[in-house]
Design an enzyme around this catalytic site. Structure first.
Site, PDB file in Angstrom:
ATOM      1  N   ARG A  34       0.813  -1.225   0.000  1.00 38.06           N
ATOM      2  CA  ARG A  34       0.000   0.000   0.000  1.00 38.06           C
ATOM      3  C   ARG A  34       0.844   1.271   0.000  1.00 38.06           C
ATOM      4  O   ARG A  34       0.441   2.299   0.524  1.00 38.06           O
ATOM      5  CB  ARG A  34      -0.968   0.046   1.195  1.00 38.06           C
ATOM      6  CG  ARG A  34      -2.090  -0.966   1.103  1.00 38.06           C
ATOM      7  CD  ARG A  34      -3.296  -0.555   1.960  1.00 38.06           C
ATOM      8  NE  ARG A  34      -4.038  -1.734   2.342  1.00 38.06           N
ATOM      9  CZ  ARG A  34      -4.162  -2.165   3.602  1.00 38.06           C
ATOM     10  NH1 ARG A  34      -3.636  -1.491   4.595  1.00 38.06           N
ATOM     11  NH2 ARG A  34      -4.845  -3.250   3.857  1.00 38.06           N
ATOM     12  N   ARG A  38      -3.388   6.065   0.079  1.00 31.60           N
ATOM     13  CA  ARG A  38      -3.962   7.170   0.844  1.00 31.60           C
ATOM     14  C   ARG A  38      -2.986   7.954   1.704  1.00 31.60           C
ATOM     15  O   ARG A  38      -3.279   9.070   2.113  1.00 31.60           O
ATOM     16  CB  ARG A  38      -5.096   6.647   1.741  1.00 31.60           C
ATOM     17  CG  ARG A  38      -6.329   6.249   0.957  1.00 31.60           C
ATOM     18  CD  ARG A  38      -7.371   5.625   1.857  1.00 31.60           C
ATOM     19  NE  ARG A  38      -6.948   4.325   2.354  1.00 31.60           N
ATOM     20  CZ  ARG A  38      -7.669   3.573   3.174  1.00 31.60           C
ATOM     21  NH1 ARG A  38      -8.834   4.017   3.621  1.00 31.60           N
ATOM     22  NH2 ARG A  38      -7.249   2.396   3.570  1.00 31.60           N
ATOM     23  N   ARG A  47      -6.876  11.287  -7.091  1.00 26.33           N
ATOM     24  CA  ARG A  47      -8.031  10.403  -6.940  1.00 26.33           C
ATOM     25  C   ARG A  47      -9.325  11.161  -6.628  1.00 26.33           C
ATOM     26  O   ARG A  47     -10.408  10.561  -6.618  1.00 26.33           O
ATOM     27  CB  ARG A  47      -7.783   9.427  -5.773  1.00 26.33           C
ATOM     28  CG  ARG A  47      -7.330   8.011  -6.099  1.00 26.33           C
ATOM     29  CD  ARG A  47      -8.354   7.068  -6.672  1.00 26.33           C
ATOM     30  NE  ARG A  47      -9.661   7.044  -6.050  1.00 26.33           N
ATOM     31  CZ  ARG A  47      -9.987   6.347  -4.976  1.00 26.33           C
ATOM     32  NH1 ARG A  47      -9.095   5.643  -4.339  1.00 26.33           N
ATOM     33  NH2 ARG A  47     -11.224   6.371  -4.512  1.00 26.33           N
ATOM     34  N   ASP A  83      -6.698  -3.426  -7.379  1.00 22.16           N
ATOM     35  CA  ASP A  83      -7.362  -3.988  -6.204  1.00 22.16           C
ATOM     36  C   ASP A  83      -7.604  -5.460  -6.476  1.00 22.16           C
ATOM     37  O   ASP A  83      -7.805  -5.856  -7.631  1.00 22.16           O
ATOM     38  CB  ASP A  83      -8.689  -3.276  -5.923  1.00 22.16           C
ATOM     39  CG  ASP A  83      -9.258  -3.672  -4.571  1.00 22.16           C
ATOM     40  OD1 ASP A  83      -9.983  -4.696  -4.507  1.00 22.16           O
ATOM     41  OD2 ASP A  83      -8.967  -3.004  -3.573  1.00 22.16           O
ATOM     42  N   TYR A 158     -14.556 -12.837   0.402  1.00 24.74           N
ATOM     43  CA  TYR A 158     -15.364 -11.670   0.002  1.00 24.74           C
ATOM     44  C   TYR A 158     -16.643 -12.104  -0.713  1.00 24.74           C
ATOM     45  O   TYR A 158     -17.725 -11.575  -0.465  1.00 24.74           O
ATOM     46  CB  TYR A 158     -14.561 -10.740  -0.910  1.00 24.74           C
ATOM     47  CG  TYR A 158     -13.617  -9.822  -0.177  1.00 24.74           C
ATOM     48  CD1 TYR A 158     -14.093  -8.874   0.731  1.00 24.74           C
ATOM     49  CD2 TYR A 158     -12.241  -9.891  -0.392  1.00 24.74           C
ATOM     50  CE1 TYR A 158     -13.225  -8.023   1.406  1.00 24.74           C
ATOM     51  CE2 TYR A 158     -11.366  -9.047   0.290  1.00 24.74           C
ATOM     52  CZ  TYR A 158     -11.866  -8.110   1.179  1.00 24.74           C
ATOM     53  OH  TYR A 158     -11.009  -7.277   1.850  1.00 24.74           O
TER      54      TYR A 158
END
Length: 351
Positions: A34, A38, A47, A83, A158
Protein backbone atom coordinates in the site's frame (compact mmCIF):
# COMPACT_ATOMS: atom_id res chain seq x y z
CA UNK A 1 8.12 -9.50 -25.21
CA UNK A 2 10.11 -12.74 -24.98
CA UNK A 3 12.77 -11.01 -22.89
CA UNK A 4 10.19 -9.70 -20.42
CA UNK A 5 8.47 -13.08 -20.15
CA UNK A 6 11.66 -14.72 -18.91
CA UNK A 7 12.13 -11.91 -16.41
CA UNK A 8 15.30 -10.68 -18.15
CA UNK A 9 14.20 -7.09 -18.67
CA UNK A 10 15.98 -3.89 -17.60
CA UNK A 11 15.12 -4.55 -13.94
CA UNK A 12 16.67 -8.04 -13.84
CA UNK A 13 19.76 -6.98 -11.89
CA UNK A 14 17.89 -4.69 -9.48
CA UNK A 15 18.48 -5.16 -5.75
CA UNK A 16 14.86 -6.26 -5.31
CA UNK A 17 14.93 -9.05 -7.91
CA UNK A 18 18.38 -10.17 -6.77
CA UNK A 19 17.10 -10.49 -3.19
CA UNK A 20 14.07 -12.46 -4.41
CA UNK A 21 16.46 -14.83 -6.18
CA UNK A 22 18.62 -15.02 -3.01
CA UNK A 23 21.64 -13.50 -4.78
CA UNK A 24 24.08 -10.93 -3.30
CA UNK A 25 22.65 -7.39 -3.18
CA UNK A 26 24.22 -3.90 -3.02
CA UNK A 27 21.78 -3.08 -0.17
CA UNK A 28 18.65 -4.61 1.32
CA UNK A 29 15.80 -3.65 -1.02
CA UNK A 30 12.72 -1.92 0.40
CA UNK A 31 9.15 -1.53 -0.79
CA UNK A 32 5.89 -1.16 1.12
CA UNK A 33 2.53 -2.78 0.69
CA UNK A 34 0.00 0.00 0.00
CA UNK A 35 2.84 2.44 -0.73
CA UNK A 36 0.74 3.78 -3.61
CA UNK A 37 -2.29 5.11 -1.79
CA UNK A 38 -3.96 7.17 0.84
CA UNK A 39 -0.88 8.14 2.85
CA UNK A 40 0.28 10.34 -0.05
CA UNK A 41 -1.26 13.82 -0.57
CA UNK A 42 -0.48 13.58 -4.29
CA UNK A 43 -2.53 10.37 -4.42
CA UNK A 44 -5.50 11.96 -2.70
CA UNK A 45 -5.30 14.85 -5.14
CA UNK A 46 -5.36 12.75 -8.34
CA UNK A 47 -8.03 10.40 -6.94
CA UNK A 48 -10.38 13.22 -5.90
CA UNK A 49 -13.93 12.46 -6.98
CA UNK A 50 -12.96 9.22 -8.75
CA UNK A 51 -14.40 5.97 -7.28
CA UNK A 52 -11.80 3.33 -6.35
CA UNK A 53 -12.69 0.74 -9.01
CA UNK A 54 -12.88 3.37 -11.73
CA UNK A 55 -9.42 4.63 -10.78
CA UNK A 56 -8.07 1.09 -11.36
CA UNK A 57 -9.42 1.10 -14.93
CA UNK A 58 -7.73 4.31 -16.15
CA UNK A 59 -4.21 3.43 -17.40
CA UNK A 60 -2.81 6.97 -17.13
CA UNK A 61 -4.08 7.31 -13.57
CA UNK A 62 -2.85 3.84 -12.59
CA UNK A 63 0.58 4.74 -13.99
CA UNK A 64 0.76 8.04 -12.11
CA UNK A 65 -0.36 6.52 -8.79
CA UNK A 66 2.02 3.56 -9.09
CA UNK A 67 4.96 5.90 -9.77
CA UNK A 68 4.23 8.36 -6.94
CA UNK A 69 5.89 6.40 -4.10
CA UNK A 70 8.87 5.48 -6.31
CA UNK A 71 9.49 9.19 -6.94
CA UNK A 72 8.89 10.22 -3.35
CA UNK A 73 10.44 7.43 -1.30
CA UNK A 74 13.09 5.96 -3.65
CA UNK A 75 11.74 2.46 -2.96
CA UNK A 76 13.36 -0.46 -4.80
CA UNK A 77 10.17 -1.68 -6.48
CA UNK A 78 6.80 -0.35 -7.61
CA UNK A 79 3.62 -2.24 -6.76
CA UNK A 80 0.94 -2.10 -9.44
CA UNK A 81 -1.96 0.10 -8.34
CA UNK A 82 -5.11 -2.01 -8.53
CA UNK A 83 -7.36 -3.99 -6.20
CA UNK A 84 -7.79 -7.71 -5.61
CA UNK A 85 -11.45 -7.53 -6.72
CA UNK A 86 -10.65 -5.95 -10.13
CA UNK A 87 -10.65 -9.31 -12.00
CA UNK A 88 -13.97 -10.23 -10.34
CA UNK A 89 -15.52 -6.96 -11.47
CA UNK A 90 -14.03 -7.54 -14.94
CA UNK A 91 -15.89 -10.87 -15.36
CA UNK A 92 -19.19 -9.27 -14.40
CA UNK A 93 -19.54 -9.84 -10.64
CA UNK A 94 -21.82 -7.14 -9.26
CA UNK A 95 -19.57 -5.56 -6.65
CA UNK A 96 -18.38 -2.16 -5.55
CA UNK A 97 -15.74 -0.82 -3.19
CA UNK A 98 -17.57 1.26 -0.61
CA UNK A 99 -15.46 3.95 1.10
CA UNK A 100 -14.77 3.03 4.72
CA UNK A 101 -16.14 -0.50 4.20
CA UNK A 102 -14.32 -2.26 1.36
CA UNK A 103 -15.59 -4.56 -1.41
CA UNK A 104 -19.32 -5.31 -1.17
CA UNK A 105 -20.83 -8.07 -3.33
CA UNK A 106 -24.47 -7.74 -4.43
CA UNK A 107 -25.17 -11.49 -4.80
CA UNK A 108 -22.95 -13.56 -2.47
CA UNK A 109 -21.94 -17.05 -3.60
CA UNK A 110 -23.55 -19.62 -1.32
CA UNK A 111 -24.85 -22.39 -3.65
CA UNK A 112 -23.61 -24.38 -6.66
CA UNK A 113 -25.87 -22.35 -8.95
CA UNK A 114 -24.10 -19.19 -7.76
CA UNK A 115 -20.81 -20.50 -9.20
CA UNK A 116 -22.11 -19.61 -12.66
CA UNK A 117 -21.21 -16.00 -11.86
CA UNK A 118 -17.53 -16.99 -12.16
CA UNK A 119 -16.55 -17.29 -15.80
CA UNK A 120 -12.88 -17.44 -16.86
CA UNK A 121 -10.97 -14.14 -17.09
CA UNK A 122 -9.78 -13.32 -20.60
CA UNK A 123 -7.05 -10.83 -21.56
CA UNK A 124 -9.60 -8.52 -23.20
CA UNK A 125 -11.52 -8.20 -19.92
CA UNK A 126 -8.64 -6.22 -18.41
CA UNK A 127 -7.04 -4.53 -21.42
CA UNK A 128 -6.58 -1.42 -19.23
CA UNK A 129 -4.23 -3.50 -17.01
CA UNK A 130 -2.09 -4.51 -20.01
CA UNK A 131 -1.94 -0.88 -21.14
CA UNK A 132 -1.04 0.43 -17.67
CA UNK A 133 1.69 -2.17 -17.09
CA UNK A 134 3.27 -1.39 -20.48
CA UNK A 135 3.22 2.33 -19.72
CA UNK A 136 4.72 1.69 -16.30
CA UNK A 137 7.55 -0.58 -17.35
CA UNK A 138 8.55 1.97 -19.99
CA UNK A 139 8.66 4.70 -17.29
CA UNK A 140 10.26 2.60 -14.55
CA UNK A 141 13.21 1.31 -16.58
CA UNK A 142 15.49 -0.55 -14.15
CA UNK A 143 13.01 -0.33 -11.23
CA UNK A 144 10.97 -3.55 -11.07
CA UNK A 145 7.17 -3.55 -11.17
CA UNK A 146 5.40 -6.05 -8.91
CA UNK A 147 2.10 -7.35 -10.24
CA UNK A 148 -0.41 -8.90 -7.87
CA UNK A 149 -3.63 -10.81 -7.39
CA UNK A 150 -5.85 -11.82 -4.49
CA UNK A 151 -5.42 -15.44 -3.45
CA UNK A 152 -8.34 -17.85 -3.91
CA UNK A 153 -9.24 -18.05 -0.20
CA UNK A 154 -9.40 -14.28 0.29
CA UNK A 155 -11.40 -13.75 -2.91
CA UNK A 156 -13.75 -16.57 -1.85
CA UNK A 157 -14.20 -14.96 1.55
CA UNK A 158 -15.36 -11.67 0.00
CA UNK A 159 -17.65 -13.49 -2.42
CA UNK A 160 -19.22 -15.79 0.18
CA UNK A 161 -19.58 -13.23 2.96
CA UNK A 162 -20.72 -10.48 0.58
CA UNK A 163 -18.06 -8.14 1.97
CA UNK A 164 -15.33 -7.86 4.62
CA UNK A 165 -15.89 -10.13 7.63
CA UNK A 166 -14.44 -10.41 11.12
CA UNK A 167 -15.26 -14.09 11.74
CA UNK A 168 -15.75 -15.53 8.22
CA UNK A 169 -18.71 -17.56 9.43
CA UNK A 170 -20.40 -18.01 6.02
CA UNK A 171 -17.03 -18.84 4.44
CA UNK A 172 -16.16 -21.47 7.02
CA UNK A 173 -19.71 -22.88 7.01
CA UNK A 174 -19.38 -23.48 3.26
CA UNK A 175 -15.84 -24.84 3.54
CA UNK A 176 -16.75 -27.36 6.25
CA UNK A 177 -20.35 -28.01 5.16
CA UNK A 178 -19.88 -28.51 1.41
CA UNK A 179 -16.19 -29.21 0.78
CA UNK A 180 -16.85 -30.18 -2.86
CA UNK A 181 -18.55 -26.90 -3.69
CA UNK A 182 -15.81 -25.08 -1.77
CA UNK A 183 -13.07 -26.84 -3.76
CA UNK A 184 -14.81 -25.99 -7.05
CA UNK A 185 -15.18 -22.35 -5.99
CA UNK A 186 -11.50 -22.05 -5.09
CA UNK A 187 -10.46 -23.84 -8.26
CA UNK A 188 -12.32 -21.30 -10.40
CA UNK A 189 -10.84 -18.44 -8.41
CA UNK A 190 -7.35 -19.93 -8.83
CA UNK A 191 -7.82 -19.82 -12.61
CA UNK A 192 -9.01 -16.21 -12.44
CA UNK A 193 -6.11 -15.13 -10.19
CA UNK A 194 -3.59 -16.94 -12.41
CA UNK A 195 -5.02 -15.29 -15.55
CA UNK A 196 -4.80 -11.87 -13.86
CA UNK A 197 -1.14 -12.45 -12.95
CA UNK A 198 -0.33 -13.70 -16.46
CA UNK A 199 -1.74 -10.52 -18.01
CA UNK A 200 0.56 -8.45 -15.79
CA UNK A 201 3.66 -10.60 -16.39
CA UNK A 202 3.15 -10.69 -20.15
CA UNK A 203 2.82 -6.91 -20.21
CA UNK A 204 6.13 -6.55 -18.35
CA UNK A 205 5.74 -7.03 -14.57
CA UNK A 206 8.95 -8.55 -13.23
CA UNK A 207 7.60 -10.14 -10.01
CA UNK A 208 4.15 -11.03 -8.68
CA UNK A 209 2.62 -11.19 -5.22
CA UNK A 210 -0.35 -13.27 -4.18
CA UNK A 211 -2.20 -11.59 -1.30
CA UNK A 212 -4.04 -13.97 1.02
CA UNK A 213 -5.11 -11.23 3.41
CA UNK A 214 -7.69 -13.26 5.34
CA UNK A 215 -6.15 -16.73 5.39
CA UNK A 216 -4.74 -16.22 8.90
CA UNK A 217 -8.28 -17.06 10.07
CA UNK A 218 -7.57 -20.76 9.37
CA UNK A 219 -5.83 -23.55 11.28
CA UNK A 220 -2.90 -25.22 9.46
CA UNK A 221 -4.78 -28.51 8.85
CA UNK A 222 -7.67 -26.62 7.21
CA UNK A 223 -5.26 -24.54 5.14
CA UNK A 224 -3.50 -27.66 3.89
CA UNK A 225 -6.74 -29.44 2.99
CA UNK A 226 -8.99 -26.64 1.78
CA UNK A 227 -6.76 -23.80 0.52
CA UNK A 228 -3.27 -24.91 -0.37
CA UNK A 229 -4.21 -26.82 -3.57
CA UNK A 230 -5.82 -23.69 -5.08
CA UNK A 231 -2.94 -21.38 -4.09
CA UNK A 232 -0.45 -23.91 -5.47
CA UNK A 233 -2.40 -23.95 -8.74
CA UNK A 234 -1.91 -20.17 -9.09
CA UNK A 235 1.83 -20.38 -8.43
CA UNK A 236 2.22 -23.35 -10.81
CA UNK A 237 0.39 -21.47 -13.56
CA UNK A 238 2.99 -18.68 -13.60
CA UNK A 239 6.08 -20.76 -12.76
CA UNK A 240 7.20 -20.94 -16.39
CA UNK A 241 7.69 -17.17 -16.69
CA UNK A 242 10.73 -17.20 -14.42
CA UNK A 243 9.62 -14.18 -12.39
CA UNK A 244 9.79 -14.29 -8.56
CA UNK A 245 6.50 -15.24 -6.88
CA UNK A 246 5.78 -13.73 -3.46
CA UNK A 247 3.15 -15.03 -1.04
CA UNK A 248 1.75 -12.87 1.75
CA UNK A 249 -0.98 -13.19 4.34
CA UNK A 250 -1.72 -11.39 7.61
CA UNK A 251 -1.82 -13.31 10.89
CA UNK A 252 -0.21 -16.30 9.19
CA UNK A 253 2.55 -17.14 11.68
CA UNK A 254 1.19 -20.69 12.03
CA UNK A 255 0.93 -21.09 8.24
CA UNK A 256 4.32 -19.79 7.05
CA UNK A 257 5.77 -23.22 6.25
CA UNK A 258 2.68 -24.26 4.30
CA UNK A 259 2.54 -20.94 2.43
CA UNK A 260 6.09 -21.55 1.26
CA UNK A 261 5.17 -25.10 0.29
CA UNK A 262 2.35 -23.74 -1.86
CA UNK A 263 5.00 -22.64 -4.35
CA UNK A 264 6.26 -19.15 -3.54
CA UNK A 265 9.89 -18.06 -4.05
CA UNK A 266 9.51 -15.35 -1.38
CA UNK A 267 7.28 -15.60 1.71
CA UNK A 268 6.07 -12.45 3.44
CA UNK A 269 5.89 -12.43 7.23
CA UNK A 270 3.79 -10.05 9.29
CA UNK A 271 5.21 -8.44 12.45
CA UNK A 272 3.89 -11.04 14.90
CA UNK A 273 6.76 -13.46 14.22
CA UNK A 274 10.44 -12.41 14.41
CA UNK A 275 12.01 -12.49 10.96
CA UNK A 276 14.63 -15.14 11.75
CA UNK A 277 11.92 -17.36 13.27
CA UNK A 278 9.72 -16.77 10.19
CA UNK A 279 12.62 -17.92 8.01
CA UNK A 280 13.07 -21.03 10.17
CA UNK A 281 9.37 -21.88 9.77
CA UNK A 282 9.44 -21.31 6.00
CA UNK A 283 12.55 -23.46 5.59
CA UNK A 284 15.53 -23.18 3.23
CA UNK A 285 15.37 -22.18 -0.42
CA UNK A 286 13.06 -19.18 -0.03
CA UNK A 287 13.64 -15.47 0.48
CA UNK A 288 11.76 -13.69 3.30
CA UNK A 289 9.90 -10.39 3.05
CA UNK A 290 8.99 -8.15 5.99
CA UNK A 291 8.29 -7.28 8.65
CA UNK A 292 8.06 -3.91 10.48
CA UNK A 293 4.75 -3.28 12.26
CA UNK A 294 3.09 -0.46 10.24
CA UNK A 295 2.04 1.22 13.51
CA UNK A 296 5.71 1.69 14.49
CA UNK A 297 5.88 4.46 11.87
CA UNK A 298 3.81 6.65 14.20
CA UNK A 299 6.60 6.58 16.82
CA UNK A 300 9.55 9.03 16.81
CA UNK A 301 12.28 8.52 14.21
CA UNK A 302 14.74 6.96 16.71
CA UNK A 303 12.18 4.33 17.70
CA UNK A 304 11.39 3.49 14.05
CA UNK A 305 15.08 3.09 13.28
CA UNK A 306 15.66 0.95 16.39
CA UNK A 307 12.87 -1.46 15.33
CA UNK A 308 14.11 -1.49 11.72
CA UNK A 309 17.65 -2.25 12.95
CA UNK A 310 16.29 -5.21 14.95
CA UNK A 311 14.71 -6.62 11.79
CA UNK A 312 17.89 -6.10 9.76
CA UNK A 313 19.86 -7.87 12.51
CA UNK A 314 17.41 -10.81 12.46
CA UNK A 315 17.81 -10.93 8.65
CA UNK A 316 21.60 -10.96 8.76
CA UNK A 317 22.01 -14.69 8.17
CA UNK A 318 19.11 -15.16 5.77
CA UNK A 319 19.49 -16.26 2.15
CA UNK A 320 17.46 -13.35 0.80
CA UNK A 321 15.62 -10.48 2.52
CA UNK A 322 13.25 -7.86 1.13
CA UNK A 323 12.47 -5.21 3.75
CA UNK A 324 8.77 -4.40 3.99
CA UNK A 325 6.11 -3.72 6.57
CA UNK A 326 4.23 -6.59 8.18
CA UNK A 327 1.09 -5.34 6.41
CA UNK A 328 0.03 -2.29 4.38
CA UNK A 329 0.92 1.35 5.03
CA UNK A 330 -1.76 2.84 7.30
CA UNK A 331 -3.67 5.73 5.67
CA UNK A 332 -2.64 8.38 8.24
CA UNK A 333 1.09 7.52 8.08
CA UNK A 334 3.39 10.53 7.61
CA UNK A 335 4.99 9.99 4.17
CA UNK A 336 8.24 11.51 5.46
CA UNK A 337 8.54 8.61 7.92
CA UNK A 338 8.50 6.16 5.00
CA UNK A 339 11.09 8.15 3.04
CA UNK A 340 13.39 8.23 6.10
CA UNK A 341 12.91 4.50 6.66
CA UNK A 342 13.97 3.65 3.08
CA UNK A 343 17.04 5.84 3.50
CA UNK A 344 17.89 4.20 6.83
CA UNK A 345 17.64 0.65 5.47
CA UNK A 346 19.68 1.53 2.38
CA UNK A 347 22.44 3.21 4.39
CA UNK A 348 22.53 0.60 7.16
CA UNK A 349 22.84 -2.31 4.69
CA UNK A 350 25.08 -0.77 1.98
CA UNK A 351 27.64 -3.42 1.06
Amino acid sequence: MGEQQTGRGAAYDSAFLRACRREPVPHTPVWFMRQAGRSLPEYRKVREGIPMLESCMRPELVTEITLQPVRRHDVDAAIFYSDIVVPLKAIGIDLDIKPGVGPVVERPIRTRADLEQLRPLEDGDVSYVTEAVRMLTAELGATPLIGFAGAPFTLASYLVEGGPSRNHEHTKALMYGDPELWADLLDRLADIAAAFLKVQIEAGASAVQLFDSWVGALAPSDYRRHVMPASAKVFDAVAGYGVPRIHFGAGTGELLGLMGEAGADVVGADWRVPLDEAARRVGPGKAIQGNLDPAVLFAPREAVEAKAAEILEAARGLEGHVFNLGHGVLPTTDPAALTRLVEFVHERTAR
